[in-house]
Design an enzyme around this catalytic site. Sequence first.
Site, short mmCIF file in Angstrom:
data_model
loop_
_atom_site.label_atom_id
_atom_site.label_comp_id
_atom_site.label_asym_id
_atom_site.label_seq_id
_atom_site.Cartn_x
_atom_site.Cartn_y
_atom_site.Cartn_z
N CYS A 87 54.07 44.28 47.55
CA CYS A 87 53.78 44.48 46.12
C CYS A 87 55.05 44.63 45.30
CB CYS A 87 52.86 45.67 45.91
SG CYS A 87 51.29 45.51 46.80
N LEU B 145 40.55 44.01 45.85
CA LEU B 145 41.31 44.97 46.66
C LEU B 145 41.36 44.55 48.12
CD1 LEU B 145 39.21 46.88 48.52
CD2 LEU B 145 38.65 47.77 46.25
N ARG C 291 46.34 36.29 40.08
CA ARG C 291 46.03 37.72 40.00
C ARG C 291 47.25 38.50 39.51
NH1 ARG C 291 49.13 39.99 43.71
NH2 ARG C 291 49.48 39.02 45.74
N THR D 228 51.91 40.32 48.61
CA THR D 228 51.25 41.15 49.60
C THR D 228 50.79 40.27 50.76
OG1 THR D 228 49.65 42.95 49.94
CG2 THR D 228 48.89 41.02 48.71
N PHE D 229 50.26 40.93 51.78
CA PHE D 229 49.76 40.23 52.97
C PHE D 229 48.29 40.51 53.14
CE2 PHE D 229 48.45 40.60 57.42
CZ PHE D 229 48.68 39.31 57.85
N HIS D 230 47.53 39.48 53.54
CA HIS D 230 46.14 39.64 53.94
C HIS D 230 45.98 39.10 55.35
CE1 HIS D 230 45.15 40.78 49.92
NE2 HIS D 230 45.38 39.58 49.42
N GLY E 152 50.09 41.58 40.02
CA GLY E 152 50.83 42.08 41.16
C GLY E 152 51.79 41.06 41.74
#
Length: 258
Positions: free
Chosen positions: A181, A164, A84, A89-91, A86
């Site tokens: 990010c 998103l 992807r 980041t964290f999920h 970017g």
Amino acid sequence: MHVIKGTSPLFQCFYLGKIKYLKALKLQETLVQWQTSHLNNCNPILLLLQHYPVYTVGIRSSVYSKQEENHLLSLGADFVRTKRGGLITFHGPGQLVAYPIFNLKIVDFGVRKYVETLEEVIINLSGRYGIQAERSPHTGVWVGNNKLCAMGINCQGRITSHGLALNCNTDMKWFSHIVACGIHGKGVTSFTEILQKPVTVKEVLPLFLDEFSRCFNCDMTPLRHLPEAFSLADMYEEVSHNKPRSKLLSRQESYEDM
């Protein structure tokens, strides 16, 4: 918004519950292949879910060393390098993740317009809570200097994947271990943090669907739940062949524990 042939696209909507990132990634990749090989004969897909704790990096993943990867793994989260856009980041639980998988031709969008429309969904959704969210030169949706919703997409031959991640009641401590990010001097926030009261994925999900339908000028099937226990093959069969073995989730009834 112009839709080809004057018809509104019909999105098949699925809630996957809490799912490991790699399993959801493989499902996305399989669905992208399916969409690519059936360009004129498959409905657009909207996958909605939460992830177990995971740090993900985008196509510039080489900027993160093995040492940094091992440190994040030691915190109890997974670490995945993806295709992807970017940076890192964290999920995790408490975050509503949306992966639209469809051909941009059906809404007559370019990539920039697509990302702007995703941002519009979240800006409108935030407004329902009295929150003034906005775009910035950085991708995503922001409240002041804090990112509320991260975005990172992939587009192959106009077929979209990834999407998103909206912070509802996410444990924000996970973000303290990264520069989210890759943007220095900025923070991260959530609905719960802004409003100083619990705002769950369960609460936000039907509002998100309403705004997605409005902003993309699309119709949507009733949300169906794909249990985590389903194998990857079962999930693919359910989604790609529209075989209704899974439980329907009405917007009027209570969603399962989210």
